[in-house]
Design an enzyme around this catalytic site. Structure first.
Site, mmCIF file in Angstrom:
data_model
loop_
_atom_site.group_PDB
_atom_site.id
_atom_site.type_symbol
_atom_site.label_atom_id
_atom_site.label_comp_id
_atom_site.label_asym_id
_atom_site.label_seq_id
_atom_site.Cartn_x
_atom_site.Cartn_y
_atom_site.Cartn_z
ATOM 1 N N ILE A 48 0.840 -1.202 0.000
ATOM 2 C CA ILE A 48 0.000 0.000 0.000
ATOM 3 C C ILE A 48 0.876 1.254 0.000
ATOM 4 O O ILE A 48 0.616 2.212 -0.737
ATOM 5 C CB ILE A 48 -0.973 0.011 1.201
ATOM 6 C CG1 ILE A 48 -1.902 -1.201 1.168
ATOM 7 C CG2 ILE A 48 -1.770 1.315 1.260
ATOM 8 C CD1 ILE A 48 -2.889 -1.215 0.021
ATOM 9 N N CYS A 49 1.932 1.242 0.787
ATOM 10 C CA CYS A 49 2.836 2.404 0.829
ATOM 11 C C CYS A 49 3.522 2.609 -0.518
ATOM 12 O O CYS A 49 3.687 3.748 -0.961
ATOM 13 C CB CYS A 49 3.876 2.228 1.935
ATOM 14 S SG CYS A 49 3.153 2.158 3.586
ATOM 15 N N THR A 50 3.893 1.521 -1.160
ATOM 16 C CA THR A 50 4.504 1.615 -2.489
ATOM 17 C C THR A 50 3.533 2.280 -3.457
ATOM 18 O O THR A 50 3.907 3.210 -4.185
ATOM 19 C CB THR A 50 4.912 0.221 -2.994
ATOM 20 O OG1 THR A 50 5.950 -0.278 -2.133
ATOM 21 C CG2 THR A 50 5.407 0.260 -4.422
ATOM 22 N N MET A 53 3.164 6.127 -2.606
ATOM 23 C CA MET A 53 4.301 6.954 -3.015
ATOM 24 C C MET A 53 4.367 7.090 -4.537
ATOM 25 O O MET A 53 4.693 8.158 -5.065
ATOM 26 C CB MET A 53 5.611 6.388 -2.470
ATOM 27 C CG MET A 53 5.719 6.400 -0.952
ATOM 28 S SD MET A 53 5.532 8.022 -0.174
ATOM 29 C CE MET A 53 3.993 7.783 0.723
#
Length: 159
Positions: A48-50, A53
């Site tokens: 999810i963070c990938t 960003m």
């Protein structure tokens, strides 16, 4: 709950790392100059963070046009963040809040990140040129994305 809109944003100094080495980034250095968007996220190399960003990187032109500086903030080390940023071609600095000091100051500590203990919640703050929080959001879960349209609107209102 994250700090409220209208609150003076706590100043901080965090580390970032790129090919030129480790350097300090201080929120206060932006006062009177530009809007700051802080993207708190749980951890590098997570799906999810990938995606988050990469989504923000693909829309960076609207932030630059609004005289805004975007920073990602997590409790990862600056060395991990540099590698992740290189692999994904993230277009803005990633700051290491290794001791959770800034996450605590902004009240966005997630009690238990994947069974590893305290981590950084997924949250966004838009801070105006005077250092006042003009937009604040913490997602209900770590799997939710922030409201990109609301962030864009908050930044546009300050340009």
């Amino acid at each position: 709950m994250p700090l409220a809109i209208g609150t003076k944003a706590p100043d901080f100094t965090l580390k970032t790392k790129d090919a030129s080495g480790i350097r300090d980034v201080r929120l206060g250095d932006h006062l009177g100059k530009e809007t700051v968007v802080l993207l708190f996220y749980p951890g590098a190399f997570t799906h999810i963070c990938t995606q988050e960003m990469c989504d923000v990187t693909s829309g960076l032109d609207k932030f630059a046009g609004a005289q805004s500086q975007v920073y990602g903030v997590s409790n990862d080390s600056p060395f991990v963040l540099e590698e992740w940023s290189k692999q994904l071609k993230i277009g803005f600095p990633l700051l290491s809040d290794f001791q959770h000091e800034v996450a605590r100051a902004y009240d966005v500590v997630w009690a238990d990140f994947a069974g590893l203990g305290p981590g950084t919640a997924r949250a966004v703050f838009v801070i105006d040129r005077e250092g006042v929080i003009r937009y604040a959001e913490q997602t209900p879960t770590l799997l939710d994305f922030p409201n990109y349209a609301a962030i864009d609107e908050a930044v546009a209102a300050l340009s």
